[in-house]
Design a protein around this motif. Sequence first.
Motif, PDB file in Angstrom:
ATOM      1  N   THR A 152       0.826  -1.213   0.000  1.00 25.62           N
ATOM      2  CA  THR A 152       0.000   0.000   0.000  1.00 25.62           C
ATOM      3  C   THR A 152       0.859   1.261   0.000  1.00 25.62           C
ATOM      4  N   VAL A 153       1.888   1.272   0.852  1.00 30.82           N
ATOM      5  CA  VAL A 153       2.778   2.430   0.930  1.00 30.82           C
ATOM      6  C   VAL A 153       3.531   2.618  -0.385  1.00 30.82           C
ATOM      7  N   ILE A 154       4.044   1.526  -0.948  1.00 30.63           N
ATOM      8  CA  ILE A 154       4.776   1.598  -2.219  1.00 30.63           C
ATOM      9  C   ILE A 154       3.865   2.089  -3.333  1.00 30.63           C
ATOM     10  N   ALA A 155       2.613   1.602  -3.347  1.00 32.58           N
ATOM     11  CA  ALA A 155       1.668   2.028  -4.378  1.00 32.58           C
ATOM     12  C   ALA A 155       1.411   3.531  -4.297  1.00 32.58           C
ATOM     13  N   GLY A 156       1.135   4.022  -3.083  1.00 30.72           N
ATOM     14  CA  GLY A 156       0.872   5.450  -2.925  1.00 30.72           C
ATOM     15  C   GLY A 156       2.063   6.299  -3.305  1.00 30.72           C
ATOM     16  N   GLU A 157       3.266   5.898  -2.862  1.00 27.52           N
ATOM     17  CA  GLU A 157       4.466   6.698  -3.129  1.00 27.52           C
ATOM     18  C   GLU A 157       4.805   6.724  -4.615  1.00 27.52           C
ATOM     19  N   ASN A 158       4.704   5.584  -5.284  1.00 27.21           N
ATOM     20  CA  ASN A 158       5.107   5.525  -6.684  1.00 27.21           C
ATOM     21  C   ASN A 158       4.082   6.148  -7.627  1.00 27.21           C
ATOM     22  N   ILE A 159       2.805   5.969  -7.342  1.00 31.51           N
ATOM     23  CA  ILE A 159       1.780   6.574  -8.212  1.00 31.51           C
ATOM     24  C   ILE A 159       1.838   8.101  -8.110  1.00 31.51           C
ATOM     25  N   THR A 160       1.882   8.626  -6.900  1.00 26.87           N
ATOM     26  CA  THR A 160       1.945  10.087  -6.746  1.00 26.87           C
ATOM     27  C   THR A 160       3.289  10.630  -7.232  1.00 26.87           C
ATOM     28  N   GLY A 161       4.366   9.856  -7.020  1.00 30.08           N
ATOM     29  CA  GLY A 161       5.663  10.284  -7.526  1.00 30.08           C
ATOM     30  C   GLY A 161       5.689  10.364  -9.043  1.00 30.08           C
TER      31      GLY A 161
END
Length: 507
Positions: free
Chosen positions: A408-417
């Motif tokens: 979940t954290v990786i998904a949020g960080e990479n999509i917004t990044g």
Amino acid sequence: MVSRHHVGRAWRLLAILILGFASGLPLALTGQAMQAWLTVDGVDLATIGFFGLVGIPYTFKFLWAPLMDRFELPWLGRRRGWLALTQFALAGLLWWMATLSPSATPQLFALAAVLVAFLSASQDVVVDAYRTDLLPEEERGLGASVHVFAYRLAMILSGGIALIWAGQWHSWPRVYGVMATILLVCGVLSLVLLPRVASASKPLDSDPRRELLGFAAMIAGVVVGYALARQALVLAGLNPNDANKWIQLLFVLVEIAAALPLAYWLAKRTGFETLNRSLTSYFAQNGAAAFLLLIILYKLGDAFAGSLTTPFLIKGMGFLQEEVGIANKVIGIWLTILGAFVGGLIMTRLSLYRALLVFGVLQLVSNFGFYVLALLGKGAWGAVQVPAFDWGFVSLHTPAALDWLLLTVIAGENITGGMGTVAFVALLMALCNQRFSATHYALLSAFAAVGRIYVSPLSGVLSESIGWPAFFLFSLVIAAPGVFMVWWMRHALAALGRPPVPVGADD
């Protein structure tokens, strides 16, 4: 029947595919993959942070780019000679790195990594120039998409699959040996398959000997400034090898602060015209300094939180290298591409200012996910089972559990990044296309890398001093000035218009 036109286009796109892959491969090998090697080799967090400085060449590639544009290597043709040379040299340096131990010979290992970063940045310069020279105007959009796809594919290999291999083989030197072999093959393909491009129709209007003298003087200024600053601190009673990491950080910052102004002064005095004209013309523009500050600050919080992601996940949270490779480097990069496409679609309906503001806020909020992960720890939300697989080049022999909170954290960080990167590159394109020359784009993209490179030593020392949860909360504070700068410059950003948006552009 296939026409000659279609064959020529396929040949050109194949060349872009090869070069995009070769350009993307070395980045992680002096970044996240190297951090994983340092972590499993027992190097402390603060030292890993200092190793982030090996990427400094990426922030100064515009300084020697004009020399690679001016001079051609004999027999191999314009661009192609520099491409083959940098790729063969990269292969040799990676083989050398594979023989070194980060913990036993840290200084020698750091030197090898700096040289890899220097050659990688140099290769990027030539790849960008070759792509521009080779492709006719009607093929540049398709060529850019092919380049981005190949670049990201290489990052998945060197930044994700490499971690899986390292975990299964229990050998980072073997991984780097494989990467060296791949770059060797890329060099051979560059010699054999790449189409030639025409030589420059007319030389640059400055004296080549003065350019070389100015470049040499600039390098001498870096060395002398570094040595003088170091000696001054030693005379003041400080020890560069002090066990106190804050003292070591002070040495690094003072050495950089002394070396850069002296290097620029010597370059100006000796007539490094390409550099002098570039900087003078940039700062003659209205709002030049403010835009430069925005470029540095916009991705700073993202860079700060991401500078030690791999050591945090492996050493801080106890995840296996295979887990980090699959979640953060394979799934994560595909999610970055998804975020870039989503951001590109949204920007068809938002102005550049609004996109920068919205995506900047989302980038800031995504850092909070790492704080939650550091606070709750591994296994807080359970796990999902990944079945065993064998794809030939990479395999998973037994089913593995992937942490839901991590995903979940990786998904949020990479999509917004990815969304933030699209808006950010659109800003660079707007500045470059409407106000500045191509040389300025090299300058702006170099400053865009400042945060990614220079926050790393501070990140290492700070995370070791205050702990991971407080570190990621601090990353939220670091991200706030970039969002404020977007709001403060809203009228200037609105005046830039709405430039074409590159989808999935390089970080």
